[in-house]
Design a protein around this motif. Structure first.
Motif, PDB file in Angstrom:
ATOM      1  N   LEU A  32      11.846  -1.966   6.069  1.00 13.47           N
ATOM      2  CA  LEU A  32      10.508  -1.512   5.778  1.00 13.47           C
ATOM      3  C   LEU A  32      10.027  -0.473   6.525  1.00 13.47           C
ATOM      4  CD1 LEU A  32       8.941  -5.260   5.293  1.00 13.47           C
ATOM      5  CD2 LEU A  32       9.535  -3.717   3.499  1.00 13.47           C
ATOM      6  N   LEU A  33      10.169  -0.338   7.953  1.00 14.92           N
ATOM      7  CA  LEU A  33       9.805   0.699   8.857  1.00 14.92           C
ATOM      8  C   LEU A  33      10.248   2.029   8.098  1.00 14.92           C
ATOM      9  CD1 LEU A  33       9.698  -0.990  12.425  1.00 14.92           C
ATOM     10  CD2 LEU A  33       7.833  -0.222  11.155  1.00 14.92           C
ATOM     11  N   ALA A  34      11.559   2.064   7.878  1.00 11.82           N
ATOM     12  CA  ALA A  34      12.434   3.090   7.577  1.00 11.82           C
ATOM     13  C   ALA A  34      11.688   3.543   6.044  1.00 11.82           C
ATOM     14  CB  ALA A  34      14.071   2.913   7.206  1.00 11.82           C
ATOM     15  N   ARG A  35      11.299   2.690   5.044  1.00 17.74           N
ATOM     16  CA  ARG A  35      10.608   2.893   3.695  1.00 17.74           C
ATOM     17  C   ARG A  35       9.392   3.495   4.012  1.00 17.74           C
ATOM     18  NH1 ARG A  35      10.935  -2.374   0.266  1.00 17.74           N
ATOM     19  NH2 ARG A  35      10.014  -0.944  -1.149  1.00 17.74           N
ATOM     20  N   PHE A  36       8.532   2.960   4.878  1.00 18.45           N
ATOM     21  CA  PHE A  36       7.059   3.601   5.072  1.00 18.45           C
ATOM     22  C   PHE A  36       7.125   4.969   5.882  1.00 18.45           C
ATOM     23  CE2 PHE A  36       5.818  -1.225   6.304  1.00 18.45           C
ATOM     24  CZ  PHE A  36       5.773  -1.759   5.162  1.00 18.45           C
ATOM     25  N   ALA A  37       8.332   5.173   6.550  1.00 15.88           N
ATOM     26  CA  ALA A  37       8.381   6.452   7.136  1.00 15.88           C
ATOM     27  C   ALA A  37       8.806   7.348   6.036  1.00 15.88           C
ATOM     28  CB  ALA A  37       9.348   6.396   8.361  1.00 15.88           C
ATOM     29  N   ASN A  38       9.246   7.154   4.979  1.00 20.02           N
ATOM     30  CA  ASN A  38       9.841   8.417   4.125  1.00 20.02           C
ATOM     31  C   ASN A  38       8.636   9.408   3.897  1.00 20.02           C
ATOM     32  OD1 ASN A  38      10.494   9.704   1.555  1.00 20.02           O
ATOM     33  ND2 ASN A  38      10.888   7.687   0.295  1.00 20.02           N
ATOM     34  N   PRO A  39       9.119  10.386   4.318  1.00 12.13           N
ATOM     35  CA  PRO A  39       8.225  11.907   4.339  1.00 12.13           C
ATOM     36  C   PRO A  39       8.079  12.332   3.159  1.00 12.13           C
ATOM     37  CG  PRO A  39      10.539  12.296   5.354  1.00 12.13           C
ATOM     38  CD  PRO A  39      10.618  10.909   5.055  1.00 12.13           C
ATOM     39  N   ALA A  40       8.791  12.049   2.105  1.00 11.03           N
ATOM     40  CA  ALA A  40       8.728  12.803   0.896  1.00 11.03           C
ATOM     41  C   ALA A  40       7.765  12.291  -0.223  1.00 11.03           C
ATOM     42  CB  ALA A  40      10.154  12.801   0.360  1.00 11.03           C
ATOM     43  N   LEU A  41       7.355  10.814   0.261  1.00 12.89           N
ATOM     44  CA  LEU A  41       6.363  10.095  -0.500  1.00 12.89           C
ATOM     45  C   LEU A  41       5.029  10.253   0.011  1.00 12.89           C
ATOM     46  CD1 LEU A  41       7.503   8.455  -2.934  1.00 12.89           C
ATOM     47  CD2 LEU A  41       7.378   6.468  -1.453  1.00 12.89           C
ATOM     48  N   ASN A  42       3.940  11.022  -0.893  1.00 14.57           N
ATOM     49  CA  ASN A  42       2.689  10.904  -0.358  1.00 14.57           C
ATOM     50  C   ASN A  42       1.910   9.730  -0.798  1.00 14.57           C
ATOM     51  OD1 ASN A  42       2.981  13.050   1.106  1.00 14.57           O
ATOM     52  ND2 ASN A  42       2.815  14.470  -0.480  1.00 14.57           N
ATOM     53  N   HIS A  43       1.872   8.546  -0.010  1.00 10.10           N
ATOM     54  CA  HIS A  43       1.603   7.465  -0.492  1.00 10.10           C
ATOM     55  C   HIS A  43      -0.041   7.148   0.136  1.00 10.10           C
ATOM     56  CE1 HIS A  43       1.976   2.664  -1.294  1.00 10.10           C
ATOM     57  NE2 HIS A  43       1.108   3.298  -2.028  1.00 10.10           N
ATOM     58  N   ARG A  44      -0.887   7.341  -0.308  1.00  6.36           N
ATOM     59  CA  ARG A  44      -2.448   7.572   0.145  1.00  6.36           C
ATOM     60  C   ARG A  44      -2.643   6.208   0.728  1.00  6.36           C
ATOM     61  NH1 ARG A  44      -4.945  12.353  -0.842  1.00  6.36           N
ATOM     62  NH2 ARG A  44      -3.668  13.545  -2.320  1.00  6.36           N
ATOM     63  N   LEU A  45      -3.147   5.999   1.746  1.00  8.60           N
ATOM     64  CA  LEU A  45      -3.773   4.958   2.584  1.00  8.60           C
ATOM     65  C   LEU A  45      -4.924   4.409   1.632  1.00  8.60           C
ATOM     66  CD1 LEU A  45      -3.617   6.076   6.193  1.00  8.60           C
ATOM     67  CD2 LEU A  45      -2.104   4.515   5.089  1.00  8.60           C
ATOM     68  N   VAL A  46      -5.693   5.199   0.877  1.00 11.68           N
ATOM     69  CA  VAL A  46      -6.923   4.729   0.198  1.00 11.68           C
ATOM     70  C   VAL A  46      -6.550   3.848  -1.084  1.00 11.68           C
ATOM     71  CG1 VAL A  46      -8.545   6.341   0.867  1.00 11.68           C
ATOM     72  CG2 VAL A  46      -7.314   6.743  -1.204  1.00 11.68           C
ATOM     73  N   GLN A  47      -5.467   4.368  -1.512  1.00 11.86           N
ATOM     74  CA  GLN A  47      -4.864   3.489  -2.769  1.00 11.86           C
ATOM     75  C   GLN A  47      -4.507   2.008  -2.229  1.00 11.86           C
ATOM     76  OE1 GLN A  47      -1.173   4.834  -4.661  1.00 11.86           O
ATOM     77  NE2 GLN A  47      -0.930   3.091  -5.946  1.00 11.86           N
ATOM     78  N   ILE A  48      -3.863   1.744  -1.001  1.00 15.76           N
ATOM     79  CA  ILE A  48      -3.319   0.533  -0.493  1.00 15.76           C
ATOM     80  C   ILE A  48      -4.879  -0.259  -0.040  1.00 15.76           C
ATOM     81  CG2 ILE A  48      -2.211  -0.667   1.161  1.00 15.76           C
ATOM     82  CD1 ILE A  48      -0.452   1.737   1.449  1.00 15.76           C
ATOM     83  N   ALA A  49      -5.733   0.655   0.322  1.00 14.36           N
ATOM     84  CA  ALA A  49      -6.996   0.016   0.836  1.00 14.36           C
ATOM     85  C   ALA A  49      -8.061  -0.620  -0.024  1.00 14.36           C
ATOM     86  CB  ALA A  49      -7.837   0.972   1.726  1.00 14.36           C
ATOM     87  N   MET A  50      -7.735  -0.221  -1.454  1.00  6.92           N
ATOM     88  CA  MET A  50      -8.586  -0.594  -2.520  1.00  6.92           C
ATOM     89  C   MET A  50      -8.495  -2.215  -2.745  1.00  6.92           C
ATOM     90  SD  MET A  50      -7.011   0.980  -5.824  1.00  6.92           S
ATOM     91  CE  MET A  50      -7.553   0.088  -6.966  1.00  6.92           C
ATOM     92  N   ASP A  51      -9.449  -2.878  -3.225  1.00  6.55           N
ATOM     93  CA  ASP A  51      -9.266  -4.245  -3.526  1.00  6.55           C
ATOM     94  C   ASP A  51      -9.005  -5.218  -2.524  1.00  6.55           C
ATOM     95  OD1 ASP A  51      -9.981  -3.257  -6.103  1.00  6.55           O
ATOM     96  OD2 ASP A  51      -8.104  -3.615  -6.965  1.00  6.55           O
TER      97      ASP A  51
END
Ligand code: NAI
Ligand code: CS2
Length: 441
Positions: free
Chosen positions: A331-350
Motif C-alpha cells: 500500500l505504501l508503494a501504491r500511495f507513492a505512485n508518482p504518475a498518478l495524480n490522485h487528489r486528496l480532496v477527492q478522498i476527503a469528500m463524504d
C-alpha cells in the motif's frame, strides 16, 4: 478526432479480441463512474477476451447525463490507461454497450433488468448512495430495480445477482437488507420472490482511480476519448461465491471467488481506505494536493505506517496466506505512485459516510481491548480540522450538521459521543478525547 468503432488506434493499445456486435448484455450497472469503468468493466472485458460471451454491460446513471454524453457517442468504447513510474499502458474496453439515464430512461432500464440475458446487477453509487433519507425515503435505484425484477417475476425468469462494489462493510448484506425493506414497504408482492431468487454477495473491490481530468482525454496525438480513465496497474476483486445464476469468468482478469470476503474487506477498508482518509485530511492540512505528495511527507508517512501496521492490522482476522505486513508495504508503494495524480480532496469528500468503516470499527475494537490508538485519534483531529475550515467548500451530504457539531470545544463528543452525529460502536473515552484535543491545539 473522437474515439469510436472506426477509429484506428496506435499499435500499443490493447483492443478487444471478441466481436462486440455479437454480444448480448448480461450486466446492468448502476453508477457508471470512473471506478466501474476501470475495474468491473475491465474484468468483464477480460472474461470476454478469454472467450466468455454475452456479458455486455448496460450502464445506468441516476443523477446526470454526463457519462452517457461522453460514452454513447463513442458506441460505449473508452480506454483505461495504467500509469506508474515504469510508464503507461492503454487498453480499449469493449464491454460497455450503452448508458441509460434515469429518470428519462426508466422503462428501458427496467426492460434491461427484465431481460432473460441479464444475470448481474451491480453498483458503484458511492457510500452515500445506499442511505435512506431522514424521512425514510429509499434511494431512487430501489424503485427502478424493483420495476425490472417485477418483469422477471411476471415472465417466470430466474433472479439476478446484485453486487455492491462500493467501499462498505458487508455491502452485499446491506444491499439485500435495503431491497428487502423497500419491497416489504412498497412492493410486497415481490418481496418473497426477491428473497428466494436473488443473491447479494459481498465483495472487496480495489483499484485506485482518480477522478478523470480534461487532459486525460487526449489518449494519442489528435485523438480524444471523452470516457478515458487513468488508473494504477494494480487491481483486486475478491467476491463472495454466492450467485443467483450465471456470471462472467472474472477470474480471467484476476478476480478471486471465496467463501468469506471479510478478511479481505476489513483489511482493505481499515488499512487502505483508513490510510487514505488519514492522508487526505492530514495532507490537506499540511498543504499537499496529491496522495503521492502527502505520503512523501516524512511525518505523515510515519503516522500512516503506524495507523496501518500498529493500529488497524491487529484488529483484522487474516485469512490463510494473507500477510498484512506485506500488504502495508504494498500500500505504501501504491500511495507513492508518482504518475498518478490522485487528489486528496477527492478522498476527503463524504467523510461522514467513510469514517465509520475506515476508522471507527478499528477504534471500537482497540478500545474494547484496552489499546491506545494515537495515529487514528490524530486522524480524527485532522477530520475535525477539515470540517471546521471547510466552509462552503465542504463536500459532504451532511456538511451543515457536521459544521455545526464541530464548532464548539466538544467537537469529538458531538460527533461520536452518545447520540452523536456519526453512529458507531466507538464512543471516545475521556483520555481519547484529550488526545484528540491535544492534536487539535
Ligand atoms: P464517480 O464520481 O466517477 O462516480 C460516482 C457514481 O455514483 C456516478 O455515477 C454518480 O452519479 C453516482 N452517485 C453519486 N452519488 C450518488 C447517490 N447519492 N445516489 C446514487 N448514485 C450516486 O466516482 P467513482 O470513482 O466511480 O467511485 C464511486 C465509488 O466506487 C466510490 O464512492 C467507492 O465506493 C467505489 N470505489 C472507488 C474507487 C476509486 O478509486 N475511485 C476504488 C474502489 C471503490
Ligand atoms: C478512496 C477510495 O475516494 C476514496 O475515498 O479512498 O476510493 C480508494 O481510491 C479505493 O478504495 C481504492 O481501491
Amino acid at each position: 478526432m473522437r474515439l469510436g468503432p472506426d477509429v484506428i488506434l496506435p499499435d500499443t493499445v490493447q483492443v478487444p479480441r471478441y466481436d462486440r456486435a455479437a454480444q448480448a448484455a448480461g450486466i446492468v450497472h448502476f453508477g457508471i463512474g470512473a471506478f466501474h469503468r476501470a475495474h468491473q468493466a475491465a474484468y468483464t472485458d477480460a472474461a470476454m477476451n478469454a472467450g466468455d460471451r454475452n456479458w455486455g454491460i448496460i450502464g445506468v446513471s441516476m443523477r446526470s447525463g454526463d457519462v452517457a454524453a461522453r460514452i454513447n457517442p463513442q458506441a460505449g468504447l473508452y480506454t483505461v490507461t495504467e500509469q506508474s513510474a515504469a510508464g503507461a499502458r492503454t487498453r480499449l474496453i469493449g464491454a460497455v454497450q450503452r448508458i441509460l439515464v434515469a429518470p428519462h430512461d426508466v422503462p428501458a432500464i427496467a426492460a434491461a433488468i427484465g431481460s432473460p440475458a441479464v444475470h448481474i446487477v451491480s453498483f458503484t453509487i458511492t457510500e452515500k448512495g445506499y442511505t435512506q433519507t431522514a424521512d425514510g425515503t429509499f434511494p431512487a435505484f430501489c424503485a427502478v430495480l424493483a420495476d425490472g425484477l417485477e418483469r422477471r417475476q411476471a415472465a417466470g425468469l430466474g433472479g439476478v445477482t446484485l453486487i455492491c462494489c462500493d467501499n462498505l462493510t458487508a455491502g452485499g448484506a446491506l444491499l439485500e437488507r435495503l431491497m428487502e425493506q423497500y419491497l416489504a414497504r412498497c412492493r410486497p408482492a415481490l418481496a418473497a420472490w426477491f428473497t428466494e431468487h436473488c443473491a447479494c454477495p459481498s465483495a472487496m473491490v480495489d483499484r485506485i482511480v482518480p477522478a478523470p481530468t480534461l487532459s486525460d482525454q487526449l489518449i494519442a496525438p489528435g485523438l480524444e476519448d471523452h470516457g478515458a480513465v487513468v488508473t494504477e496497474p494494480f487491481g483486486q476483486w475478491v467476491i463472495e461465491d454466492c450467485f443467483a445464476g450465471n456470471r462472467p469468468r472474472w477470474e480471467a482478469g484476476g478476480a478471486q471467488l471465496v467463501a468469506d470476503v471479510r478478511p479481505y474487506e476489513t483489511a482493505k477498508l481499515r488499512m487502505l481506505n483508513g490510510a487514505h482518509s488519514a492522508l487526505s485530511y492530514l495532507g490537506l492540512k499540511y498543504g499537499h494536493m496529491f496522495v503521492h505528495q502527502a505520503i512523501g511527507d516524512p511525518a505523515i508517512r510515519l503516522l500512516i505506517d503506524t495507523l496501518m501496521r500498529q493500529e488497524a492490522a491487529p484488529t483484522i482476522d487474516a485469512a490463510a496466506g494473507q500477510n498484512l505486513d506485506a500488504y502495508a508495504d504494498a500500500l505504501l508503494a501504491r500511495f507513492a505512485n508518482p504518475a498518478l495524480n490522485h487528489r486528496l480532496v477527492q478522498i476527503a469528500m463524504d467523510g461522514s459516510h467513510k469514517v465509520p468503516q475506515r476508522w471507527l470499527e478499528t477504534l471500537a475494537i482497540r478500545q474494547q481491548r484496552g489499546l491506545e490508538s494515537p495515529a487514528l485519534l490524530t486522524a480524527i483531529a485532522a477530520w475535525i480540522d477539515h470540517l471546521r475550515t471547510g466552509g462552503a467548500a465542504l463536500n459532504d451530504p451532511r456538511a451543515a450538521e457536521l459544521t455545526k457539531a464541530v464548532s464548539g470545544p466538544s467537537a469529538a463528543a458531538q460527533l461520536f459521543g452518545p447520540g452523536g452525529l456519526v453512529r458507531s460502536e466507538w464512543v471516545p473515552s475521556s483520555s481519547e478525547i484529550a488526545t484528540i484535543n491535544y492534536a487539535l491545539a
